[in-house]
Design a protein around this motif. Structure first.
Motif, PDB file in Angstrom:
ATOM      1  N   SER A   1       0.825  -1.218   0.000  1.00 59.20           N
ATOM      2  CA  SER A   1       0.000   0.000   0.000  1.00 59.20           C
ATOM      3  C   SER A   1       0.855   1.261   0.000  1.00 59.20           C
ATOM      4  N   GLN A   2       1.982   1.233   0.692  1.00 59.49           N
ATOM      5  CA  GLN A   2       2.867   2.399   0.722  1.00 59.49           C
ATOM      6  C   GLN A   2       3.596   2.551  -0.615  1.00 59.49           C
TER       7      GLN A   2
ATOM      8  N   SER B   1       2.426   1.640  -3.451  1.00 58.13           N
ATOM      9  CA  SER B   1       1.372   2.158  -4.317  1.00 58.13           C
ATOM     10  C   SER B   1       1.254   3.669  -4.183  1.00 58.13           C
ATOM     11  N   SER B   2       1.214   4.137  -2.966  1.00 57.77           N
ATOM     12  CA  SER B   2       1.082   5.571  -2.701  1.00 57.77           C
ATOM     13  C   SER B   2       2.302   6.340  -3.204  1.00 57.77           C
ATOM     14  N   GLU B   3       3.487   5.811  -2.965  1.00 56.69           N
ATOM     15  CA  GLU B   3       4.717   6.484  -3.394  1.00 56.69           C
ATOM     16  C   GLU B   3       4.819   6.591  -4.914  1.00 56.69           C
TER      17      GLU B   3
ATOM     18  N   GLY C   1       2.248   7.075  -6.774  1.00 59.51           N
ATOM     19  CA  GLY C   1       1.205   7.980  -7.240  1.00 59.51           C
ATOM     20  C   GLY C   1      -0.143   7.356  -7.502  1.00 59.51           C
TER      21      GLY C   1
ATOM     22  N   ASN D   1      -3.775   6.227  -6.397  1.00 63.00           N
ATOM     23  CA  ASN D   1      -4.715   6.630  -5.352  1.00 63.00           C
ATOM     24  C   ASN D   1      -5.229   5.447  -4.554  1.00 63.00           C
ATOM     25  N   GLU D   2      -5.346   4.308  -5.205  1.00 61.87           N
ATOM     26  CA  GLU D   2      -5.882   3.104  -4.569  1.00 61.87           C
ATOM     27  C   GLU D   2      -4.909   1.946  -4.737  1.00 61.87           C
ATOM     28  N   PRO D   3      -4.542   1.272  -3.643  1.00 63.35           N
ATOM     29  CA  PRO D   3      -3.650   0.115  -3.757  1.00 63.35           C
ATOM     30  C   PRO D   3      -4.218  -0.975  -4.673  1.00 63.35           C
TER      31      PRO D   3
END
Length: 80
Positions: free
Chosen positions: A45-46, A48-50, A52, A54-56
Motif C-alpha cells: 500500500s505504501q 502504491s502511494s509512493e 502515485g 490513489n488506490e492500492p
C-alpha cells in the motif's frame, strides 16, 4: 512554457519512442515497484502511494497486468 500543446508532445513522444507516454510511465512505475519489492519490506500500500496510485487495488491490478502476478506474490517469490 514552451508553447507546445500536451497533445503535440504526446504525439511527438510516441513517434520518437514507438510507445505512448502513459504506457511508458506505467512500465517505468512497474520497474520502480519491482525494485522496491525486491529491496525493501515497505508495504504494498505504501509503494502504491509512493508511485502515485490513489488506490492500492488499482496498483495491484496494473502490476498484475504487466508482471502476471500480484506484488505480494512477486515479493514472496523474489525473496524466496
Amino acid at each position: 512554457m514552451c508553447h507546445i500543446s500536451p497533445s503535440y508532445v504526446s504525439r511527438l513522444f510516441a513517434k520518437e519512442t514507438g510507445e505512448n507516454f502513459s504506457s511508458y510511465l506505467s512500465r517505468l512505475n512497474m520497474k520502480w515497484a519491482k525494485q522496491l519489492l525486491e529491496a525493501t519490506d515497505i508495504p504494498v500500500s505504501q509503494i502504491s502511494s509512493e508511485l502515485g496510485f490513489n488506490e492500492p487495488e488499482y496498483f495491484i491490478k496494473i502490476f498484475k497486468k504487466y508482471e502476471g502476478t500480484t506484488p505480494a506474490v512477486y515479493r514472496k517469490y523474489y525473496k524466496g
